[in-house]
Design an enzyme around this catalytic site. Structure first.
Site, mmCIF file in Angstrom:
data_model
loop_
_atom_site.group_PDB
_atom_site.id
_atom_site.type_symbol
_atom_site.label_atom_id
_atom_site.label_comp_id
_atom_site.label_asym_id
_atom_site.label_seq_id
_atom_site.Cartn_x
_atom_site.Cartn_y
_atom_site.Cartn_z
ATOM 1 N N CYS A 69 -8.534 -12.597 18.660
ATOM 2 C CA CYS A 69 -9.612 -11.642 19.040
ATOM 3 C C CYS A 69 -11.055 -11.623 18.445
ATOM 4 O O CYS A 69 -10.773 -11.784 17.222
ATOM 5 C CB CYS A 69 -8.853 -10.200 19.009
ATOM 6 S SG CYS A 69 -6.848 -10.610 19.584
ATOM 7 N N ASP A 124 -11.591 -1.473 13.440
ATOM 8 C CA ASP A 124 -12.531 -0.762 12.280
ATOM 9 C C ASP A 124 -13.982 -1.231 11.846
ATOM 10 O O ASP A 124 -13.601 -1.670 12.879
ATOM 11 C CB ASP A 124 -10.820 -1.933 11.271
ATOM 12 C CG ASP A 124 -9.565 -1.339 10.782
ATOM 13 O OD1 ASP A 124 -9.081 -0.153 11.535
ATOM 14 O OD2 ASP A 124 -8.961 -2.305 11.234
ATOM 15 N N CYS A 154 -3.876 -17.364 15.679
ATOM 16 C CA CYS A 154 -3.337 -16.787 16.508
ATOM 17 C C CYS A 154 -3.917 -18.065 17.383
ATOM 18 O O CYS A 154 -4.316 -18.647 17.749
ATOM 19 C CB CYS A 154 -3.839 -15.984 16.290
ATOM 20 S SG CYS A 154 -4.161 -14.645 15.139
ATOM 21 N N CYS A 182 -10.229 -8.695 16.054
ATOM 22 C CA CYS A 182 -9.853 -8.834 14.637
ATOM 23 C C CYS A 182 -10.454 -8.202 13.167
ATOM 24 O O CYS A 182 -11.082 -8.222 12.619
ATOM 25 C CB CYS A 182 -9.468 -10.046 14.088
ATOM 26 S SG CYS A 182 -8.480 -10.413 13.286
ATOM 27 N N ARG A 209 -8.508 -8.716 10.298
ATOM 28 C CA ARG A 209 -8.486 -9.093 9.364
ATOM 29 C C ARG A 209 -9.298 -10.818 10.085
ATOM 30 O O ARG A 209 -8.953 -12.338 9.177
ATOM 31 C CB ARG A 209 -7.002 -9.656 9.078
ATOM 32 C CG ARG A 209 -6.340 -9.965 7.830
ATOM 33 C CD ARG A 209 -4.881 -9.791 7.908
ATOM 34 N NE ARG A 209 -4.201 -8.424 8.175
ATOM 35 C CZ ARG A 209 -3.448 -8.024 8.815
ATOM 36 N NH1 ARG A 209 -2.556 -8.357 8.855
ATOM 37 N NH2 ARG A 209 -3.001 -6.732 7.967
ATOM 38 N N ARG A 255 0.443 -1.191 0.145
ATOM 39 C CA ARG A 255 -0.276 -0.002 0.280
ATOM 40 C C ARG A 255 0.970 1.139 0.192
ATOM 41 O O ARG A 255 0.457 2.034 -0.581
ATOM 42 C CB ARG A 255 -0.615 -0.075 0.939
ATOM 43 C CG ARG A 255 -1.617 1.082 1.600
ATOM 44 C CD ARG A 255 -2.652 1.262 2.653
ATOM 45 N NE ARG A 255 -3.894 -0.099 2.502
ATOM 46 C CZ ARG A 255 -4.238 -0.234 3.345
ATOM 47 N NH1 ARG A 255 -4.202 -0.540 4.075
ATOM 48 N NH2 ARG A 255 -5.041 -1.535 3.158
ATOM 49 N N TYR A 256 2.247 1.294 0.553
ATOM 50 C CA TYR A 256 3.044 2.250 0.928
ATOM 51 C C TYR A 256 3.745 1.977 -0.351
ATOM 52 O O TYR A 256 4.576 1.058 -0.544
ATOM 53 C CB TYR A 256 2.985 2.231 2.213
ATOM 54 C CG TYR A 256 2.252 2.651 3.458
ATOM 55 C CD1 TYR A 256 1.250 3.954 3.636
ATOM 56 C CD2 TYR A 256 1.685 1.176 4.142
ATOM 57 C CE1 TYR A 256 0.077 3.743 4.126
ATOM 58 C CE2 TYR A 256 0.552 1.949 4.783
ATOM 59 C CZ TYR A 256 0.027 3.524 4.549
ATOM 60 O OH TYR A 256 -1.539 3.495 5.681
ATOM 61 N N ASP A 289 -7.200 3.884 10.614
ATOM 62 C CA ASP A 289 -7.231 3.549 8.472
ATOM 63 C C ASP A 289 -8.193 3.362 8.360
ATOM 64 O O ASP A 289 -9.145 3.059 9.047
ATOM 65 C CB ASP A 289 -7.107 1.650 8.826
ATOM 66 C CG ASP A 289 -5.511 1.229 8.688
ATOM 67 O OD1 ASP A 289 -5.019 2.231 7.361
ATOM 68 O OD2 ASP A 289 -4.671 0.110 9.392
ATOM 69 N N ARG A 319 7.333 0.129 1.594
ATOM 70 C CA ARG A 319 7.823 -1.287 3.506
ATOM 71 C C ARG A 319 5.423 -2.107 2.740
ATOM 72 O O ARG A 319 5.024 -1.264 1.098
ATOM 73 C CB ARG A 319 7.380 -0.871 4.450
ATOM 74 C CG ARG A 319 5.450 0.594 4.129
ATOM 75 C CD ARG A 319 6.262 1.194 5.347
ATOM 76 N NE ARG A 319 5.955 1.783 5.571
ATOM 77 C CZ ARG A 319 4.733 3.472 5.321
ATOM 78 N NH1 ARG A 319 5.266 3.650 3.925
ATOM 79 N NH2 ARG A 319 4.306 4.261 5.948
ATOM 80 N N LYS A 372 -2.707 4.302 6.352
ATOM 81 C CA LYS A 372 -3.289 5.375 8.163
ATOM 82 C C LYS A 372 -3.064 6.821 7.937
ATOM 83 O O LYS A 372 -2.011 7.650 6.953
ATOM 84 C CB LYS A 372 -2.377 4.735 8.879
ATOM 85 C CG LYS A 372 -1.993 3.033 9.088
ATOM 86 C CD LYS A 372 -0.746 2.845 9.966
ATOM 87 C CE LYS A 372 -1.249 1.421 10.109
ATOM 88 N NZ LYS A 372 -0.990 0.716 9.110
#
Ligand code: PLP
Ligand code: SF4
Length: 373
Positions: free
Chosen positions: A137, A301, A133, A140, A142, A120-121, A338, A124, A345
């Site tokens: 959570c 999000d 995981c 989450c 994702r 996206r950037y 985000d 990086r 971001k």
């Protein structure tokens, strides 16, 4: 050699696992194998309301449920609003979905040139390694991939992702992510990090993991040594509440710090869990005691089934106003939103109020206004 105030980090209360020996409790394989997954597993440890039991069965279909004995033992057995419980145990509210909620709130798939990479950037990339995981959570971002075995890159896809990084000389920072990269075996992780490290234009590697919080036993000497081989390595972790700063977490962070690995923390503001300046301030001050730097503070999000965790931007700003100036700048993270649709971001600043003609208008921590050029 210990740091000052190490005694402020209490060991996990252990709940029903009090009889388990020290060595077993500190063995990450035992923690991993004995994760709570079924309703019956959870009922042995905490009280669940009828609505929660119902939700449990439905939620399991939408987003996997698993909690390590370590993290489960941090849950208050009586408090239905316990901040650890809210993060790990599905709530009936997860089943409410609204139109604004999305499968892929940050549109990562559209910015994925090859499977497993989000670019996206300019300089990086994010590298998705696996779908597992230690604890799932409930908020989450994702969810669409995490917990879904079909999302795990196979060997060919991993090679393709590495080839993409090697071909793009502008990439100097690789964020190894998931799921949780520490769910990979040490061999697999070492091989992957080795391949990234070997690419000449890659300058730094970040490892995004919640294991210091949910499975701190995973960070043993062997793992710390592997990570240290690929320095400069930055571990990006995810503490959300001061109660997560235990003796076990402290030991895990110290093992990394002692090997020269810096640790940064990214928290998400979650309604009912940590949505007050006082809680975030306490958390961040405790993180500094572990030499962990609070890096980003996110608004939750718009991912499906997490609307009940979302706070408004105004509430997020209010938290930051309670930090900036009131405590060490080191304990003040950047407040990040985000943006939807892959906008990326952006930072929200509590002190800058805007411009009037040529003047920049600021409000300091005491609420006084200043005009500067
Ligand atoms: C968050 C994120 C990064 C890293 O952003 P920094 O501001 O450098 O920490 C990189 N790529 C993607 C796709 C991200 O979502
Ligand atoms: S550890 Fe991270 S990727 Fe895994 S469920 Fe939690 S928030 Fe999602």
């Amino acid at each position: 050699m210990t740091f000052k105030h190490a005694e402020k980090f209490p060991p996990a209360p252990r709940s029903i696992w009090r009889e388990v020996g020290e060595e077993t409790w500190n063995d990450w394989r035992w923690q991993q194998q004995n994760r709570l997954k079924s309703l019956a597993d959870f009922e042995r440890v905490i009280y669940l309301t009828d609505a929660e039991k119902q939700a449990f069965l439905h939620c399991n279909e939408k987003f996997k449920i698993a909690v390590t004995p370590y993290y489960a033992s941090l849950i208050s057995p009586i408090d239905l609003h316990c901040p650890i419980r809210l993060q790990a145990i599905p709530s009936p509210l997860e089943l409410n979905t609204s139109l604004s909620e999305k499968e892929d709130p940050l549109t990562e798939e559209a910015q994925s040139p090859v499977s497993g990479i989000v670019h996206r950037y300019p300089d990086r990339v994010l590298l998705y390694t696996n779908h597992n995981c230690a604890v799932y959570c409930r908020f989450c971002t994702r969810k669409r991939k995490v917990g879904n075995p079909a999302s795990m890159p196979d060997r060919d896809e991993e090679d393709e992702a590495i080839a993409y990084i090697a071909e793009h000389r502008e990439i100097r920072d690789v964020i190894v992510s998931g799921g949780d990269p520490l769910s990979l075996s040490n061999n697999r992780l070492e091989r992957l990090l080795g391949k990234i490290h070997a690419i000449p234009h890659v300058e730094i590697i970040r490892v995004g993991t919640r294991n210091p919080v949910t499975l701190p036993q995973r960070i043993d000497d062997e793992l710390a040594e592997i990570l240290a081989r690929f320095r400069p390595v930055f571990v990006m972790t995810h503490f959300n509440h001061p109660r997560e700063c235990t003796a076990e977490a402290y030991r895990a962070c110290r093992k990394l710090i002692d090997k020269g690995i810096s640790i940064f923390n990214q928290s998400v503001i979650l309604k009912g869990v940590n949505d007050s300046a006082e809680t975030i301030k306490q958390l961040n001050q405790r993180l500094l005691l572990m030499q962990v730097k609070p890096y980003y503070l996110y608004q939750c999000d718009e991912v499906f089934g997490a609307a009940h965790f979302r706070t408004s931007l105004e509430e997020c700003l209010e938290i930051l106003r309670g930090l900036q100036g009131w405590t060490s700048g080191l304990a003040v993270p950047r407040l990040v939103v985000d943006l939807p649709d892959g906008g990326g971001k952006v930072c929200l600043e509590p002190n800058f109020l805007g411009k009037e003609a040529d003047d920049f208008i600021f409000r300091n921590y005491r609420g006084e206004r200043f005009y500067c050029k």
